[in-house]
Design an enzyme around this catalytic site. Structure first.
Site, PDB file in Angstrom:
ATOM      1  N   HIS A  91      37.262  19.435  12.636  1.00 27.51           N
ATOM      2  CA  HIS A  91      36.254  20.068  13.480  1.00 27.51           C
ATOM      3  C   HIS A  91      34.937  19.308  13.364  1.00 27.51           C
ATOM      4  O   HIS A  91      34.781  18.413  12.545  1.00 27.51           O
ATOM      5  CB  HIS A  91      36.051  21.547  13.110  1.00 27.51           C
ATOM      6  CG  HIS A  91      35.257  21.783  11.863  1.00 27.51           C
ATOM      7  ND1 HIS A  91      34.359  22.810  11.735  1.00 27.51           N
ATOM      8  CD2 HIS A  91      35.213  21.128  10.677  1.00 27.51           C
ATOM      9  CE1 HIS A  91      33.804  22.787  10.537  1.00 27.51           C
ATOM     10  NE2 HIS A  91      34.311  21.776   9.873  1.00 27.51           N
ATOM     11  N   CYS A 116      27.779  17.357   9.214  1.00 26.97           N
ATOM     12  CA  CYS A 116      28.860  18.179   9.786  1.00 26.97           C
ATOM     13  C   CYS A 116      28.926  18.110  11.311  1.00 26.97           C
ATOM     14  O   CYS A 116      29.839  18.665  11.911  1.00 26.97           O
ATOM     15  CB  CYS A 116      28.743  19.616   9.319  1.00 26.97           C
ATOM     16  SG  CYS A 116      29.083  19.808   7.564  1.00 26.97           S
ATOM     17  N   HIS A 164      35.204  15.768  11.161  1.00 31.34           N
ATOM     18  CA  HIS A 164      35.703  15.715   9.788  1.00 31.34           C
ATOM     19  C   HIS A 164      36.744  16.815   9.619  1.00 31.34           C
ATOM     20  O   HIS A 164      36.976  17.602  10.537  1.00 31.34           O
ATOM     21  CB  HIS A 164      34.558  15.876   8.769  1.00 31.34           C
ATOM     22  CG  HIS A 164      33.864  17.202   8.852  1.00 31.34           C
ATOM     23  ND1 HIS A 164      32.958  17.507   9.837  1.00 31.34           N
ATOM     24  CD2 HIS A 164      33.960  18.293   8.075  1.00 31.34           C
ATOM     25  CE1 HIS A 164      32.503  18.737   9.662  1.00 31.34           C
ATOM     26  NE2 HIS A 164      33.106  19.252   8.606  1.00 31.34           N
ATOM     27  N   HIS A 203      39.017  19.673   6.853  1.00 29.40           N
ATOM     28  CA  HIS A 203      39.057  20.479   5.631  1.00 29.40           C
ATOM     29  C   HIS A 203      40.484  20.935   5.383  1.00 29.40           C
ATOM     30  O   HIS A 203      41.264  21.114   6.325  1.00 29.40           O
ATOM     31  CB  HIS A 203      38.189  21.738   5.765  1.00 29.40           C
ATOM     32  CG  HIS A 203      36.739  21.479   5.927  1.00 29.40           C
ATOM     33  ND1 HIS A 203      35.923  21.131   4.878  1.00 29.40           N
ATOM     34  CD2 HIS A 203      35.945  21.524   7.027  1.00 29.40           C
ATOM     35  CE1 HIS A 203      34.683  20.984   5.317  1.00 29.40           C
ATOM     36  NE2 HIS A 203      34.676  21.201   6.625  1.00 29.40           N
ATOM     37  N   HIS A 252      46.643  21.802  11.447  1.00 29.33           N
ATOM     38  CA  HIS A 252      46.677  20.470  12.060  1.00 29.33           C
ATOM     39  C   HIS A 252      46.197  20.487  13.509  1.00 29.33           C
ATOM     40  O   HIS A 252      46.784  19.844  14.385  1.00 29.33           O
ATOM     41  CB  HIS A 252      48.066  19.833  11.915  1.00 29.33           C
ATOM     42  CG  HIS A 252      48.322  19.362  10.523  1.00 29.33           C
ATOM     43  ND1 HIS A 252      48.645  20.217   9.498  1.00 29.33           N
ATOM     44  CD2 HIS A 252      48.255  18.134   9.975  1.00 29.33           C
ATOM     45  CE1 HIS A 252      48.786  19.529   8.384  1.00 29.33           C
ATOM     46  NE2 HIS A 252      48.546  18.259   8.636  1.00 29.33           N
ATOM     47  N   GLU A 283      36.040  26.428   2.846  1.00 34.37           N
ATOM     48  CA  GLU A 283      36.096  25.038   3.291  1.00 34.37           C
ATOM     49  C   GLU A 283      36.307  24.118   2.096  1.00 34.37           C
ATOM     50  O   GLU A 283      36.913  23.058   2.227  1.00 34.37           O
ATOM     51  CB  GLU A 283      34.808  24.655   4.006  1.00 34.37           C
ATOM     52  CG  GLU A 283      34.718  25.203   5.397  1.00 34.37           C
ATOM     53  CD  GLU A 283      33.560  24.608   6.182  1.00 34.37           C
ATOM     54  OE1 GLU A 283      33.585  24.744   7.409  1.00 34.37           O
ATOM     55  OE2 GLU A 283      32.653  24.013   5.601  1.00 34.37           O
TER      56      GLU A 283
END
Length: 127
Positions: free
Chosen positions: A14, A23, A27, A29, A67, A117
């Site tokens: 996201h 952010c 990237h 998580h 995913h 996260e």
């Protein structure tokens, strides 16, 4: 009051479009999710709610996010997270989906969802 909690996880990418910092870049998580149910009464078997029922429902919601690129998740043609899939919005989304799918079991009710996260950073949505 009794409380139970189950955990699940998913991996997703996201970015936060309206965030000014690292952010805002794409990237990912490895999210950990916890769902909490509480109530005052136990069933005949001495349980608030079967762990298996809660775990299956949480796994199903997380499976739908696993995913994915969270900024692109859509339902009925509408982008779910408004291009800002923060941990807070993810927690609300998972809570809402669980609330719709969990069976009504006496007084037991879903009351919180935590989304981690990282092991040290979490957001919670609760009633």
């Amino acid at each position: 009051m009794y409380e139970i909690c189950v955990e699940s996880e998913f991996a997703a990418a996201h970015f936060l479009a309206d965030f000014h910092g690292k952010c805002e870049n794409l990237h990912g998580h490895n999210y950990k999710v916890k769902a909490y149910v509480r109530g005052d009464d136990l069933d005949e078997g001495g349980m608030l709610m079967d762990f298996g029922i809660l775990k299956a429902a949480l796994n199903e919601v997380c499976k739908g996010l696993d995913h994915t690129h969270l900024n692109e998740v859509k339902e009925n043609g509408i982008t779910v997270f408004n291009n800002n899939p923060s941990a807070e919005r993810i927690a609300f989304y998972i809570f809402s989906r669980l609330k719709k799918t969990l069976p009504r079991t006496g007084e037991a009710q879903l009351y919180a969802v935590d989304v981690f996260e990282t092991p040290k950073n979490r957001a919670r949505y609760s009633m």
